[in-house]
Design a protein around this motif. Structure first.
Motif, PDB file in Angstrom:
ATOM      1  N   LEU A  19      71.831  44.432  42.704  1.00  0.00           N
ATOM      2  CA  LEU A  19      73.021  44.281  43.535  1.00  0.00           C
ATOM      3  C   LEU A  19      74.246  43.932  42.691  1.00  0.00           C
ATOM      4  O   LEU A  19      75.329  44.510  42.878  1.00  0.00           O
ATOM      5  CB  LEU A  19      72.780  43.196  44.589  1.00  0.00           C
ATOM      6  CG  LEU A  19      73.910  42.954  45.595  1.00  0.00           C
ATOM      7  CD1 LEU A  19      74.212  44.223  46.364  1.00  0.00           C
ATOM      8  CD2 LEU A  19      73.553  41.822  46.546  1.00  0.00           C
ATOM      9  N   GLY A  43      72.641  45.600  50.681  1.00  0.00           N
ATOM     10  CA  GLY A  43      71.853  44.587  49.985  1.00  0.00           C
ATOM     11  C   GLY A  43      71.174  43.639  50.957  1.00  0.00           C
ATOM     12  O   GLY A  43      70.018  43.237  50.757  1.00  0.00           O
ATOM     13  N   PHE A  86      69.183  51.778  46.928  1.00  0.00           N
ATOM     14  CA  PHE A  86      68.394  50.550  46.899  1.00  0.00           C
ATOM     15  C   PHE A  86      66.909  50.807  47.121  1.00  0.00           C
ATOM     16  O   PHE A  86      66.116  49.868  47.099  1.00  0.00           O
ATOM     17  CB  PHE A  86      68.897  49.576  47.970  1.00  0.00           C
ATOM     18  CG  PHE A  86      70.236  48.971  47.664  1.00  0.00           C
ATOM     19  CD1 PHE A  86      70.340  47.769  46.980  1.00  0.00           C
ATOM     20  CD2 PHE A  86      71.401  49.601  48.054  1.00  0.00           C
ATOM     21  CE1 PHE A  86      71.568  47.207  46.698  1.00  0.00           C
ATOM     22  CE2 PHE A  86      72.643  49.050  47.787  1.00  0.00           C
ATOM     23  CZ  PHE A  86      72.724  47.849  47.098  1.00  0.00           C
ATOM     24  N   LEU A 134      66.156  42.453  42.736  1.00  0.00           N
ATOM     25  CA  LEU A 134      67.159  42.794  43.747  1.00  0.00           C
ATOM     26  C   LEU A 134      68.502  42.173  43.401  1.00  0.00           C
ATOM     27  O   LEU A 134      69.554  42.809  43.567  1.00  0.00           O
ATOM     28  CB  LEU A 134      66.693  42.332  45.123  1.00  0.00           C
ATOM     29  CG  LEU A 134      67.636  42.643  46.285  1.00  0.00           C
ATOM     30  CD1 LEU A 134      67.860  44.149  46.411  1.00  0.00           C
ATOM     31  CD2 LEU A 134      67.092  42.081  47.590  1.00  0.00           C
TER      32      LEU A 134
END
Length: 259
Positions: A243, A60, A211, A239
């Motif tokens: 995550l 991340g 991702f 994002l």
């Protein structure tokens, strides 16, 4: 190539800016969260056990650094094309040409074909007819023709479909996370061992795939309202959701180890 600024209702490309913050956020989430979330958490758990959360935070962090660059350049170059438009503006048409061809071959053809076949393989467990190659090919033609037709009709209809598919995709995952949160065992959160650096590296390398994809979602930048603010906010918000969902849906312990 013309670079547009502001939040005008249309651009010099002849496109209408109809996509808002939630539409762009849903588009990024919908592209990034795919079949990987159903496979990769098990790989992370097998390789790292309860320490797997560190791999998620590490990946991340890495993708955040990359997407912060996209957020910066996306707020300055607001035409349609995403990474292709950014590279062309910075390095010229030749490098933009190479970029778009790699995207078409890698993302638009190979990756989409792999995901489509994975979908058909999954459906074949419920409907054995999907094992028939002719039926599968006809299914793909109807599926992609329908998606193309929606986008041809208009960006409003296209982004509305994206929102609906995102909700349909996230709803069962969120329910799973909520149900699992009521069955948390503190013992399973304890580290049995400190993972070897080689194990951490190999698992993180695989997990990083989960991702990827946000950069492709920015190809609609020429249809985003107030792109200077919407693009950075959409990237960071999506994002964060991705995550949290990945970490929430990850098993904390596994009795099996990667070979």
């Amino acid at each position: 190539m013309q670079h547009t600024t502001g939040s005008s209702p249309s651009t010099e490309e002849g496109l209408k800016r109809e996509i808002g913050l939630w539409g762009l956020t849903a588009n990024i989430i919908n592209v990034v969260i795919g079949s990987g979330i159903f496979v990769l958490p098990a790989v992370v758990s097998q390789g790292l056990g309860a320490a797997g959360i560190v791999a998620y935070l590490f990946c991340g962090f890495l993708i955040t650094i990359i997407l912060l660059c996209f957020a910066e350049v996306g707020s300055q170059i607001t035409v349609t094309g995403g990474a292709y438009a950014y590279i062309e503006a910075a390095f010229g048409q030749y490098w933009g040409f190479l970029t778009i061809n790699l995207f078409i071959l890698g993302a638009s053809l190979m990756a989409t074909a792999a995901v489509a076949n994975a979908l058909a393989d999954t459906l074949s467990y419920l409907v054995p007819l999907f094992t028939n190659q002719l039926f599968r090919a006809a299914f793909f033609v109807v599926l992609f023709a329908s998606l193309t037709l929606v986008n041809v009709i208009g960006v409003k209809q296209g982004i509305r479909l994206v929102k609906l598919t995102t909700i349909a995709k996230l709803t069962p995952l969120l329910l799973l996370v909520l149900w699992g949160s009521t069955h948390i065992s503190v013992q399973n959160l304890q580290w049995e061992r400190v993972p070897a650096l080689s194990d951490f590296g190999s698992v993180s390398l695989i997990l990083f795939f989960a991702f990827q994809g946000a950069e492709n979602s920015l190809s609609v930048s020429g249809e985003v309202r107030n792109p200077q603010k919407t693009i950075p906010k959409g990237i960071l918000l999506s994002l964060l959701v991705i995550l949290l969902l990945y970490i929430g849906g990850t098993p904390s312990r596994s009795t099996r180890q990667l070979p």
